[in-house]
Design an enzyme around this catalytic site. Structure first.
Site, mmCIF file in Angstrom:
data_model
loop_
_atom_site.group_PDB
_atom_site.id
_atom_site.type_symbol
_atom_site.label_atom_id
_atom_site.label_comp_id
_atom_site.label_asym_id
_atom_site.label_seq_id
_atom_site.Cartn_x
_atom_site.Cartn_y
_atom_site.Cartn_z
ATOM 1 N N HIS A 144 0.832 -1.222 0.000
ATOM 2 C CA HIS A 144 0.000 0.000 0.000
ATOM 3 C C HIS A 144 0.863 1.268 0.000
ATOM 4 C CE1 HIS A 144 -3.465 -2.585 1.292
ATOM 5 N NE2 HIS A 144 -2.478 -3.231 1.881
ATOM 6 N N SER A 195 16.170 21.664 -16.228
ATOM 7 C CA SER A 195 15.036 22.529 -16.524
ATOM 8 C C SER A 195 15.562 23.829 -17.106
ATOM 9 C CB SER A 195 14.263 22.800 -15.239
ATOM 10 O OG SER A 195 13.561 24.022 -15.338
ATOM 11 N N LYS A 236 17.195 21.798 -11.055
ATOM 12 C CA LYS A 236 16.460 20.586 -11.403
ATOM 13 C C LYS A 236 17.311 19.511 -12.092
ATOM 14 C CE LYS A 236 12.647 19.645 -11.150
ATOM 15 N NZ LYS A 236 11.325 19.994 -11.593
ATOM 16 N N GLU A 245 10.684 8.503 -16.866
ATOM 17 C CA GLU A 245 9.320 9.010 -17.099
ATOM 18 C C GLU A 245 8.817 8.649 -18.494
ATOM 19 O OE1 GLU A 245 8.760 13.301 -15.493
ATOM 20 O OE2 GLU A 245 10.901 13.015 -15.809
#
Ligand code: ARG
Length: 460
Positions: A156, A277, A283, A290
């Site tokens: 979970h 970024s 970043k 992804e």
């Protein structure tokens, strides 16, 4: 370009319709298989005395030449060629004239296209299976390195029990092993040669289908001409196996995305698989992970796309079937890319052992073991569960871990607790106590790694 079927037509094809119906812009990648299939077919025609030695020599030499030319300068993508089969045949005609027309004796584009796709897919599946093996091997290698790294195991997405990072990494080995098995299954089932089925009903020429199959490396021939030209379930199977593989890869990628966030801090991904970024200088984004997660969506979409194309199609060949190719090619390319991408992500990942270990002790992950300890002292499990639940509540209130409780504090919940309790709930001890087959003890993990290496002939 003169059509292969121009005889019964009085008007040329509308230019838009040519563009609308062409497949050469994407099926040109089938040229090696198309030529290979044509050569085998031609060799059979001469063996069966359907064409002469001389004719067959002309055709085969020219086909080989066409192959070399395309290898060098590619296929000329012009919609008036319709598809790769027509393209190759018209190049043949340019080279040797009318004899070229004999090649298509006892053959139709309907059995030809399925043959091309099967040959292409057999080769692609083998390449994909090799990439899967490479990745599996890396998972095992990394697992071996991280056997002593203790981390929280989740259910979970909540801390459940401490585990070795190796157990987590080896889980992906097993998933990939089933993926490999699925590709291998679909390889076996598609291993029947379609040639000789012709348009839909077979041929009146005395063809030798077994000879062609053997020449092309198929282990048998298809058994029903109509099924052969109508069915694409071998592609569906491949797309399904690919979709499942991508979902497995996607889950790993999601973990890399999560784990590399400061909230987890479990892993530092290599700069080589991250990007920055344009506005936020600090970043470092896990784009490769992804995008692989994202690409799982299109591979699932490709499966659905072909299923829907096939649903309700009457036998036998229908032009709708041309729509099998783009989802197929896109899936082959995407799956190969994803396997390479995940390899790079895992290869360069640096796991933060101390952070993982620290978090393994958070969230009362040793609670089950404390309850098991009480059971060994004679407390029934349900009661032990209750007692430890109360201890957890107490610890939450006091802001401490179970192992921070003094003996007196523990004994106030159950007087059977003695000094041995601390050893019983120490993280290493907890991990190593789970020696059941498939469990997280280091002994069991080492055994499994050895077993895998012996089976696969790997030395890591
Ligand atoms: N480009 C076609 C396909 O991919 C080849 C078969 C064409 N057959 C036909 N009868 N028009 O399906």
């Amino acid at each position: 370009m003169a059509k292969l079927w121009g005889g019964r037509f009085q008007k040329g094809t509308d230019r838009f319709v040519e563009e609308y119906t062409e497949s050469i812009s994407y099926d040109s990648r089938l040229y090696p298989e198309d030529i290979e299939g044509s050569i085998a077919h031609c060799e059979m025609l001469v063996r069966q005395r359907i064409i002469s030695e001389e004719e067959s020599k002309k055709i085969i030499d020219a086909l080989k030449e066409i192959k070399r030319e395309i290898d060098e300068s590619g296929v000329e993508i012009d919609p008036s060629y319709e598809d790769i089969h027509t393209y190759v045949e018209s190049r043949l005609r340019e080279k040797i004239g009318d004899v070229a027309g004999k090649l298509h004796t006892a053959r139709s584009r309907n059995d030809q296209v399925v043959t091309d796709v099967k040959l292409y897919l057999k080769r692609s599946i083998r390449e994909i299976m090799t990439l899967i093996e490479d990745l599996q091997r890396l998972f095992v290698k990394r697992a071996k390195e991280e056997i002593d790294t203790i981390m929280p195991g989740f259910t979970h997405l909540q801390h459940a029990q401490p585990v070795s990072l190796a157990l987590h990494l080896l889980a992906y080995y097993e998933m990939l092993e089933r993926d490999r098995g699925r590709f291998n299954d679909c390889l076996k089932r598609m291993d029947e040669c379609p040639l000789g089925s012709c348009a839909l009903a077979g041929t009146d020429f005395p063809v030798d289908r077994g000879f062609v199959a053997e020449r092309l490396g198929f282990s048998g021939v298809t058994k029903n001409a109509m099924d052969t030209v109508s069915s694409r379930d071998f592609i569906v199977e491949f797309l399904a196996a690919s979709a499942i593989l991508m979902i497995n890869l996607s889950r790993f990628c999601e973990e890399m995305v999560l784990w590399s966030s400061p909230e987890f801090g479990f892993v530092e991904l290599s700069d080589e698989v991250c990007t920055g970024s344009s506005i936020m200088p600090q970043k470092k984004n896990p784009d490769v992970a992804e995008l692989t997660r994202g690409k799982a969506g299109r591979v699932v979409g490709n499966l659905v796309s072909l299923l829907v194309t096939l649903k309700g199609l009457p036998l036998s060949y229908n032009r709708d079937l041309q729509e099998d190719k783009e989802p197929l090619f896109d899936t082959v390319d995407t799956v190969k890319g994803a396997l390479r991408a995940v390899y790079l992500v895992l290869e360069g990942a640096r796991f933060n052992k101390s952070r993982m270990r620290e978090m393994a002790g958070e969230g009362f992950t040793e609670a089950t073991d404390l309850a098991d300890y009480l059971v060994r002292k004679g407390v029934p499990f349900r009661r032990a569960h209750e007692i430890v639940g109360k201890m957890v509540l107490y610890c939450i209130e006091k802001g401490k871990r179970l192992c921070d409780m003094s003996l007196d504090e523990m004994r106030s919940f159950c007087e059977l607790v003695d000094g041995g309790v601390y050893e019983a709930i120490a993280l290493e001890k907890v991990v190593d106590s789970r020696q059941s087959l498939g469990g997280t003890s280091r002994k069991e993990l080492k055994r499994r790694i050895e077993e895998i290496c012996a089976q696969r002939g790997w030395s890591l």
